[in-house]
Motif scaffolding. Structure first.
Motif, mmCIF file in Angstrom:
data_model
loop_
_atom_site.group_PDB
_atom_site.id
_atom_site.type_symbol
_atom_site.label_atom_id
_atom_site.label_comp_id
_atom_site.label_asym_id
_atom_site.label_seq_id
_atom_site.Cartn_x
_atom_site.Cartn_y
_atom_site.Cartn_z
ATOM 1 N N PHE A 17 0.855 -1.191 0.000
ATOM 2 C CA PHE A 17 0.000 0.000 0.000
ATOM 3 C C PHE A 17 0.889 1.238 0.000
ATOM 4 C CE2 PHE A 17 -2.253 -3.243 2.586
ATOM 5 C CZ PHE A 17 -3.347 -3.460 1.766
ATOM 6 N N GLY A 18 1.537 1.513 -1.113
ATOM 7 C CA GLY A 18 2.495 2.607 -1.147
ATOM 8 C C GLY A 18 1.896 3.982 -1.296
ATOM 9 N N SER A 19 0.572 4.063 -1.506
ATOM 10 C CA SER A 19 -0.067 5.367 -1.691
ATOM 11 C C SER A 19 -1.005 5.663 -0.537
ATOM 12 C CB SER A 19 -0.853 5.396 -3.001
ATOM 13 O OG SER A 19 -2.043 4.629 -2.900
ATOM 14 N N TRP A 20 -1.267 6.952 -0.328
ATOM 15 C CA TRP A 20 -2.169 7.385 0.743
ATOM 16 C C TRP A 20 -3.563 6.811 0.522
ATOM 17 C CZ3 TRP A 20 -6.613 10.406 1.326
ATOM 18 C CH2 TRP A 20 -6.880 10.871 2.613
ATOM 19 N N ALA A 21 -4.065 6.851 -0.711
ATOM 20 C CA ALA A 21 -5.426 6.404 -0.998
ATOM 21 C C ALA A 21 -5.606 4.913 -0.694
ATOM 22 C CB ALA A 21 -5.783 6.693 -2.455
ATOM 23 N N LYS A 22 -4.626 4.070 -1.078
ATOM 24 C CA LYS A 22 -4.745 2.630 -0.823
ATOM 25 C C LYS A 22 -4.696 2.330 0.665
ATOM 26 C CE LYS A 22 -2.872 0.958 -5.236
ATOM 27 N NZ LYS A 22 -1.769 0.197 -5.888
ATOM 28 N N ASN A 31 -8.087 3.215 2.193
ATOM 29 C CA ASN A 31 -9.140 2.228 1.930
ATOM 30 C C ASN A 31 -9.022 1.026 2.864
ATOM 31 O OD1 ASN A 31 -10.381 3.662 -0.131
ATOM 32 N ND2 ASN A 31 -9.135 2.744 -1.736
ATOM 33 N N TYR A 32 -7.810 0.533 3.054
ATOM 34 C CA TYR A 32 -7.588 -0.596 3.956
ATOM 35 C C TYR A 32 -7.988 -0.222 5.387
ATOM 36 C CZ TYR A 32 -5.135 -3.960 6.891
ATOM 37 O OH TYR A 32 -4.828 -4.885 7.851
ATOM 38 N N THR A 33 -7.530 0.933 5.841
ATOM 39 C CA THR A 33 -7.806 1.366 7.208
ATOM 40 C C THR A 33 -9.301 1.525 7.447
ATOM 41 O OG1 THR A 33 -5.702 2.554 7.204
ATOM 42 C CG2 THR A 33 -7.253 3.102 8.945
ATOM 43 N N THR A 34 -10.001 2.100 6.464
ATOM 44 C CA THR A 34 -11.442 2.306 6.604
ATOM 45 C C THR A 34 -12.176 0.981 6.756
ATOM 46 O OG1 THR A 34 -11.335 4.350 5.304
ATOM 47 C CG2 THR A 34 -13.497 3.298 5.516
ATOM 48 N N SER A 35 -11.830 -0.007 5.952
ATOM 49 C CA SER A 35 -12.470 -1.314 6.044
ATOM 50 C C SER A 35 -12.253 -1.936 7.418
ATOM 51 C CB SER A 35 -11.934 -2.251 4.953
ATOM 52 O OG SER A 35 -12.490 -3.545 5.074
ATOM 53 N N ALA A 36 -11.001 -1.977 7.891
ATOM 54 C CA ALA A 36 -10.704 -2.568 9.195
ATOM 55 C C ALA A 36 -11.374 -1.798 10.319
ATOM 56 C CB ALA A 36 -9.186 -2.608 9.416
ATOM 57 N N THR A 37 -11.400 -0.476 10.211
ATOM 58 C CA THR A 37 -11.990 0.353 11.264
ATOM 59 C C THR A 37 -13.477 0.093 11.411
ATOM 60 O OG1 THR A 37 -10.337 2.086 10.934
ATOM 61 C CG2 THR A 37 -12.380 2.713 12.038
ATOM 62 N N PHE A 38 -14.183 -0.035 10.303
ATOM 63 C CA PHE A 38 -15.631 -0.202 10.412
ATOM 64 C C PHE A 38 -16.026 -1.634 10.752
ATOM 65 C CE2 PHE A 38 -15.575 4.044 8.949
ATOM 66 C CZ PHE A 38 -16.740 4.601 9.454
ATOM 67 N N TYR A 54 -18.513 -2.926 3.000
ATOM 68 C CA TYR A 54 -18.902 -3.421 1.673
ATOM 69 C C TYR A 54 -18.449 -2.455 0.581
ATOM 70 C CZ TYR A 54 -22.024 -4.502 -2.243
ATOM 71 O OH TYR A 54 -22.524 -4.773 -3.487
ATOM 72 N N TRP A 55 -18.625 -1.169 0.791
ATOM 73 C CA TRP A 55 -18.243 -0.183 -0.215
ATOM 74 C C TRP A 55 -16.735 -0.068 -0.369
ATOM 75 C CZ3 TRP A 55 -22.358 3.449 2.222
ATOM 76 C CH2 TRP A 55 -23.602 3.176 1.641
ATOM 77 N N SER A 56 -15.968 -0.589 0.570
ATOM 78 C CA SER A 56 -14.506 -0.566 0.437
ATOM 79 C C SER A 56 -14.041 -1.441 -0.716
ATOM 80 C CB SER A 56 -13.839 -1.029 1.744
ATOM 81 O OG SER A 56 -14.136 -0.136 2.798
ATOM 82 N N GLY A 57 -14.857 -2.446 -1.108
ATOM 83 C CA GLY A 57 -14.555 -3.253 -2.285
ATOM 84 C C GLY A 57 -13.848 -4.555 -1.973
ATOM 85 N N PHE A 58 -13.951 -5.487 -2.898
ATOM 86 C CA PHE A 58 -13.430 -6.839 -2.706
ATOM 87 C C PHE A 58 -11.916 -6.854 -2.543
ATOM 88 C CE2 PHE A 58 -11.771 -10.839 -4.562
ATOM 89 C CZ PHE A 58 -12.313 -11.731 -3.651
ATOM 90 N N VAL A 59 -11.196 -6.083 -3.351
ATOM 91 C CA VAL A 59 -9.725 -6.101 -3.315
ATOM 92 C C VAL A 59 -9.204 -5.721 -1.932
ATOM 93 C CG1 VAL A 59 -7.646 -5.027 -4.236
ATOM 94 C CG2 VAL A 59 -9.497 -5.662 -5.782
ATOM 95 N N ILE A 60 -9.839 -4.739 -1.317
ATOM 96 C CA ILE A 60 -9.435 -4.316 0.020
ATOM 97 C C ILE A 60 -9.932 -5.306 1.073
ATOM 98 C CG2 ILE A 60 -9.725 -2.539 1.792
ATOM 99 C CD1 ILE A 60 -7.827 -1.719 -0.437
ATOM 100 N N ASP A 61 -11.220 -5.691 0.982
ATOM 101 C CA ASP A 61 -11.828 -6.497 2.042
ATOM 102 C C ASP A 61 -11.209 -7.887 2.155
ATOM 103 O OD1 ASP A 61 -13.446 -4.444 2.777
ATOM 104 O OD2 ASP A 61 -15.249 -5.174 1.767
ATOM 105 N N TRP A 62 -10.832 -8.493 1.020
ATOM 106 C CA TRP A 62 -10.249 -9.833 1.154
ATOM 107 C C TRP A 62 -8.882 -9.760 1.817
ATOM 108 C CZ3 TRP A 62 -5.631 -11.718 -0.508
ATOM 109 C CH2 TRP A 62 -4.987 -11.106 -1.584
ATOM 110 N N ARG A 63 -8.166 -8.663 1.626
ATOM 111 C CA ARG A 63 -6.880 -8.505 2.293
ATOM 112 C C ARG A 63 -7.062 -8.327 3.798
ATOM 113 N NH1 ARG A 63 -3.596 -4.470 -1.902
ATOM 114 N NH2 ARG A 63 -3.474 -5.965 -3.624
ATOM 115 N N VAL A 64 -8.103 -7.580 4.176
ATOM 116 C CA VAL A 64 -8.406 -7.454 5.607
ATOM 117 C C VAL A 64 -8.777 -8.822 6.175
ATOM 118 C CG1 VAL A 64 -9.946 -6.393 7.307
ATOM 119 C CG2 VAL A 64 -9.137 -5.053 5.355
#
Length: 560
Positions: free
Chosen positions: A377-382, A385-392, A437-447
């Motif tokens: 996750f080398g960018s701020w946006a990525k 997204n990861y942090t938001t999924s884990a936080t919620f 859910y809105w964080s998307g599959f790519v992010i959520d499966w990593r979480v």
């Protein structure tokens, strides 16, 4: 866990335990200081690139979601003031496995915050003072090799400060928070008086840019997990200090609500300022979607274009102070969560402390994992997204705890109670599930994969414990958790892909399915909670645990 009666003497009576020194100002500054981090530096730009001027709707929706969740934390903090509360409430209501899951998810989101804030700082530094720290990859600013090395250096610095001890940092936190508030307010006032293009809010798009909502409802929803909700994260930090609050029943609810309401007003004003100050010709030529890829620091760029070099300099200083302060706080927060995990089933080494009573293993682990986060996750946006999924995932557990603890602990003092809790708590759980859910599959499966590592950590910790010391797991009480997590991830796999446009489960219908699924899980979670007697026993154990931690945690010596 150390067995103890719920009637054990209070810390003051026992001559030990966490000092209850933190007042309303200190609690509020902790939550406000967490809310105002890198979100204000990049949130307005990234969110506008996803939703256009309609991002204002995203901020309002996010504020509503966070206020509903904040109300649940306000009640929990008042009823059960325990340090590290976000991990402990689920332990009370659903036993050891539930508590470990809550603690692990809390750790997953907290460990990402230092990298997020560090990347934000380097983006601004790369704009002028230190070029070459980031480069453009598919429209996102990603750390270069040099940038990654500098980012690791930042995290190591924050780690060393935490290892020495955070007493002085805690004592100066109020001043840092005042700086964090003053600079965004100054930015709004100065830039809004220099440039305010009302045409950028045009509903019909006659001036270019696609109108008020160029990306429709999908853009508004995508912006929620693309930086908007991240900006509000941290409002619950006052609850983490519940065991050290002087008057928790009165001050915890106030601190949480002040942080979320104040943060909402500030971020809305920043978003209006950014949209209004952006050159209409630039929007007409490139569109809102190109804004994020063309800027390393949105408010810095605006100040530079307007000839406000003094403000641009202040903003670059703030890009170090504001995110840097938040990063240091979250390394400390992560170490406290590691400490708690070491006391509740994970390897006991996580609870080791140094001569300054700092949980050094937790601090070092947070730093190592934080540095590894720079690789995928080398960018701020990525990272956001990861942090938001884990936080919620974490936030969703609080509404469940409200109803279960009301039933099990009816006599606990509650200076604040969530109104119409049987309506608002399931609504809060469903809203949190929607955000994941809105964080998307790519992010959520990593979480989800990261959650599996937690299972391995728990298994390793229990394997090293003598059998007579292993706490009961109560698997039936938490059977709903894997169904919920896998269900949400599965729905992201078949639902509309908000980024790539894939749509198996149709848009709109997907949200109805997610809400229905979440409400069913919520009902299951409440019904499967531990019996009232077991909850009271857990509370007695937890109080004894919190009191004993004063001999190990540096924060016990900090007067905020």
């Amino acid at each position: 866990m150390v067995g103890a009666s719920a009637d054990r003497a209070t810390p003051a009576q026992a001559g030990g335990g966490l000092r209850r020194d933190v007042g309303l100002a200190g609690l509020t500054s902790v939550s406000v200081g967490s809310v105002i981090g890198s979100g204000w530096l990049f949130g307005a730009q990234n969110a506008a690139a996803l939703a256009g001027p309609a991002v204002l709707v995203s901020w309002v929706l996010a504020a509503v979601v966070c206020v509903v969740l904040a109300l649940t934390y306000a009640e929990l903090g008042a009823a059960c003031p325990l340090s590290g509360g976000t991990a402990r409430y689920t332990y009370l209501s659903h036993g050891m496995l539930g508590g470990f899951f809550a603690g692990w998810v809390s750790w997953l989101q907290a460990v990402t915050l230092a990298p997020v804030e560090t990347v934000a700082s380097l983006n601004y530094l790369s704009a002028n003072w230190w070029p070459g720290l980031v480069h453009d990859v598919d429209g996102q600013h990603v750390l270069t090799g040099r940038g990654t090395a500098v980012a690791v250096g930042f995290v190591i610095t924050f780690t060393l400060i935490n290892l020495v001890g955070v007493r002085r940092l805690a004592e100066g936190n109020n001043l840092v928070v005042l700086w964090k508030i003053a600079i965004p307010v100054l930015t709004i006032l100065v830039i809004a008086t220099q440039a305010f293009h009302r045409s950028n809010f045009d509903l019909h798009g006659v001036h270019g840019g696609g109108g008020f909502a160029p990306f429709g409802l999908k853009g508004i929803l995508l912006a929620l997990s693309g930086g908007v909700l991240f900006s509000y994260q941290g409002f619950e930090q006052a609850v983490q200090l519940g065991g050290e609050a002087r008057r928790p029943e009165r001050d915890l609810p106030r601190a949480v609500l002040i942080a979320i309401v104040g943060g909402s007003l500030l971020y809305l004003a920043l978003q209006v300022c950014f949209i209004a100050a952006t050159d209409p010709h630039k929007i007409a030529a490139a569109g809102w979607a190109k804004l994020a890829s063309n800027s390393l620091g949105p408010f810095y760029d605006l100040a530079t274009v307007l000839g406000l070099t003094w403000l641009a300099t202040i903003l670059q200083l703030d890009a170090i102070i504001s995110p840097g302060g938040t990063a240091m706080v979250y390394i400390s927060t992560t170490s406290r969560l590691s400490f708690a995990l070491g006391r509740t089933g994970a390897p006991a080494s996580l609870a080791r402390v140094n001569s300054r009573r700092v949980p050094w293993v937790g601090v070092v682990l947070a730093a190592v994992v934080g540095c590894l986060m720079f690789l995928p996750f080398g960018s701020w946006a990525k990272l956001v997204n990861y942090t938001t999924s884990a936080t919620f995932f974490m936030y969703a557990l609080a509404p469940v705890a409200v109803l279960t603890l009301r039933r099990a602990l009816p006599d606990n003092s509650r200076t604040y109670r969530v109104p119409a809790a049987r309506v608002w708590t399931p609504a809060a759980f469903a809203l949190a599930s929607l955000i994941v859910y809105w964080s998307g599959f790519v992010i959520d499966w990593r979480v989800g994969v990261a959650m599996l590592f937690g299972v391995g950590l728990l298994a390793a910790g229990r394997a090293r414990q003598p059998k007579h010391l292993r706490e009961a797991l109560h698997p039936r009480a938490v059977a709903w958790i894997p169904v919920w997590v896998l269900g949400i991830i599965g729905l992201t796999a078949i639902g509309p892909d908000y980024v790539q446009g894939r749509e198996i489960l149709p848009f709109y219908l997907d949200m109805i399915v997610v809400v229905g699924f979440s409400l069913a899980i919520f009902a299951w979670a409440v019904r499967s909670a531990l019996p009232a007697a077991a909850v009271r026993e857990n509370l007695g154990r937890m109080r004894a645990e919190v009191e004993s931690e004063s001999a190990a945690l540096e924060v016990a010596d900090a007067r905020i």
